[in-house]
Design an enzyme around this catalytic site. Structure first.
Site, PDB file in Angstrom:
ATOM      1  N   ARG A 237       0.854  -1.183   0.000  1.00  0.00           N
ATOM      2  CA  ARG A 237       0.000   0.000   0.000  1.00  0.00           C
ATOM      3  C   ARG A 237       0.894   1.238   0.000  1.00  0.00           C
ATOM      4  O   ARG A 237       1.947   1.256   0.647  1.00  0.00           O
ATOM      5  CB  ARG A 237      -0.910   0.030   1.252  1.00  0.00           C
ATOM      6  CG  ARG A 237      -2.120  -0.876   1.167  1.00  0.00           C
ATOM      7  CD  ARG A 237      -3.125  -0.409   0.108  1.00  0.00           C
ATOM      8  NE  ARG A 237      -4.315  -1.243   0.039  1.00  0.00           N
ATOM      9  CZ  ARG A 237      -4.496  -2.226  -0.859  1.00  0.00           C
ATOM     10  NH1 ARG A 237      -3.571  -2.496  -1.753  1.00  0.00           N
ATOM     11  NH2 ARG A 237      -5.622  -2.917  -0.865  1.00  0.00           N
ATOM     12  N   GLU A 266      -4.263   7.290  -4.669  1.00  0.00           N
ATOM     13  CA  GLU A 266      -4.487   6.853  -6.053  1.00  0.00           C
ATOM     14  C   GLU A 266      -5.752   7.480  -6.627  1.00  0.00           C
ATOM     15  O   GLU A 266      -6.717   7.626  -5.884  1.00  0.00           O
ATOM     16  CB  GLU A 266      -4.584   5.321  -6.096  1.00  0.00           C
ATOM     17  CG  GLU A 266      -3.285   4.673  -5.634  1.00  0.00           C
ATOM     18  CD  GLU A 266      -3.347   3.146  -5.595  1.00  0.00           C
ATOM     19  OE1 GLU A 266      -4.366   2.577  -6.027  1.00  0.00           O
ATOM     20  OE2 GLU A 266      -2.367   2.542  -5.130  1.00  0.00           O
ATOM     21  N   HIS A 284      -1.109   0.189 -10.062  1.00  0.00           N
ATOM     22  CA  HIS A 284      -1.793  -0.782  -9.190  1.00  0.00           C
ATOM     23  C   HIS A 284      -2.283  -2.011  -9.963  1.00  0.00           C
ATOM     24  O   HIS A 284      -3.479  -2.270 -10.058  1.00  0.00           O
ATOM     25  CB  HIS A 284      -2.958  -0.106  -8.450  1.00  0.00           C
ATOM     26  CG  HIS A 284      -3.313  -0.814  -7.158  1.00  0.00           C
ATOM     27  ND1 HIS A 284      -3.817  -0.177  -6.055  1.00  0.00           N
ATOM     28  CD2 HIS A 284      -3.237  -2.129  -6.800  1.00  0.00           C
ATOM     29  CE1 HIS A 284      -4.038  -1.052  -5.086  1.00  0.00           C
ATOM     30  NE2 HIS A 284      -3.683  -2.244  -5.516  1.00  0.00           N
ATOM     31  N   GLY A 286      -1.096  -5.198  -9.318  1.00  0.00           N
ATOM     32  CA  GLY A 286      -0.709  -6.412  -8.586  1.00  0.00           C
ATOM     33  C   GLY A 286      -1.571  -7.631  -8.881  1.00  0.00           C
ATOM     34  O   GLY A 286      -1.063  -8.701  -9.203  1.00  0.00           O
TER      35      GLY A 286
HETATM   36  C1  DGY Z   1      -5.915  -5.954  -3.014  1.00  0.00           C
HETATM   37  O1  DGY Z   1      -6.495  -7.015  -3.228  1.00  0.00           O
HETATM   38  O2  DGY Z   1      -5.738  -5.510  -1.880  1.00  0.00           O
HETATM   39  C2  DGY Z   1      -5.439  -5.196  -4.204  1.00  0.00           C
HETATM   40  O3  DGY Z   1      -4.503  -4.240  -3.856  1.00  0.00           O
HETATM   41  C3  DGY Z   1      -6.619  -4.560  -4.885  1.00  0.00           C
HETATM   42  O4  DGY Z   1      -7.420  -3.994  -3.909  1.00  0.00           O
END
Ligand code: DGY
Length: 318
Positions: A237, A266, A284, A286
């Site tokens: 984060r 963001e 973002h 991921g």
């Molecule tokens: C998560 O799953 O926490 C990702 O960062 C998307 O919110």
């Protein structure tokens, strides 16, 4: 039938599965809801399905008393005021496990991009500035035998450790609140002191949850404790990291590079970082694989189904 509000577009297969079982309101335009719209949802629906792009704060949660479940789409839930939800008698669930591989893969992507200067090289080529191969052009850093320092040794941190160890021959070190049995598989060395881990790592990858407890965990002092010429990767984060201190450390050359996928506010990206060539910046991504995004939705659906049937919620976090 339960009324369910989904705040953003989800993969079609999941939206269809939800619509078969519940009275669902989808967001076809994918426009983020305002705080007023979120508060109205609390009054008009039984289940709210937000994502990291929604700020479900105490004020929103005071919007009404119909919602009894917040089924978050995502594993991180620092955008939801869990204490306020608990006080209002609202359960909160997340989607653990199903995005571990995707997120670990992205941390490794960032590590490779930062250490091999991939973004910088592509920018040079697209600008038409590449003058051809030469022995000293855009030299990066190799990974074999380097130390990967992992901050937060949960599911994703462990998956990154396995990739770094078995895929790239790196040594693994980690910091977390306690020693973990899983460390044995990758021969990871435990540091109970964060700064000691930082001083002993060539690449540092962050895998702690967001929220007040970890805010600016990687502040100016922690960044100063990192090895000169090392790299910082963040797929956790944005709030965990002081981006001004990071930009300073990149500019001064104390850090050789950074790879970031998340930001404190963001979609805004700290402007100082946009100007630093050694920062690799992704939006973002991921969990952004088809497989993970469908699995995340299905996991949220399982929690809603359990709630509808009065069963224990499999992924309850509050
Ligand atoms: C998560 O799953 O926490 C990702 O960062 C998307 O919110």
């Amino acid at each position: 039938m339960l009324r369910v509000l989904v705040t953003r577009r989800w993969p079609e297969a999941v939206e269809a599965a939800l619509a078969e079982e519940f009275d669902v309101t989808l967001n076809a335009s994918d426009t983020p809801l305002t705080q007023t719209e979120l508060a109205r949802a609390i009054a008009g629906y039984d289940v709210l399905c937000p994502t990291v792009s929604d700020c479900v704060d105490a004020e929103v949660l005071c919007g009404g008393d119909r919602v009894k479940l917040i089924a978050n789409y995502g594993v991180g839930f620092d955008h939801i005021d869990c204490a306020a939800a608990r006080a209002a008698g609202i359960a909160v669930t997340s989607t653990p496990g199903v995005l571990t591989d995707a997120t670990a893969d992205l941390a490794i992507t960032l590590m490779l991009m930062a250490t091999r200067r991939a973004s910088e090289g592509e920018r040079e080529l697209r600008r038409g500035d590449w003058s051809g191969w030469r022995p000293t052009h855009m030299i990066g850093t190799g990974l074999q035998d380097k130390v990967m320092g992992i901050v937060g040794f949960g599911r994703i941190g462990q998956a990154v450790a396995r990739r770094a160890k078995h895929g790239f021959g790196m040594q693994i070190a980690y910091h977390s609140s306690s020693e973990k049995a899983e460390a044995e598989e990758v021969g990871a060395r435990y540091f109970d002191d964060l700064h000691a881990l930082l001083a002993n790592s060539d690449i540092v990858s962050l895998h702690v949850p967001g929220g007040a407890a970890t805010e600016h965990l990687m502040g100016a002092e922690a960044i100063a404790a990192m090895r000169p010429g090392s790299y910082l990767i963040n797929t956790a984060r944005g709030s965990v990291l002081d981006h001004t201190a990071l930009a300073d450390a990149l500019r001064s050359g104390h850090l050789a590079g950074a790879g970031l996928d998340v930001y404190p506010d963001e979609p805004d990206v700290p402007p100082a970082l946009l100007e630093v060539d050694s920062a690799v910046l992704l939006p973002h991504l991921g969990s952004a694989t088809r497989e993970a995004r469908v699995a995340m939705g299905m996991r949220a659906l399982e929690n809603i189904r359990a709630f509808a049937n009065g069963h224990n919620l499999p992924d309850r976090v509050a």
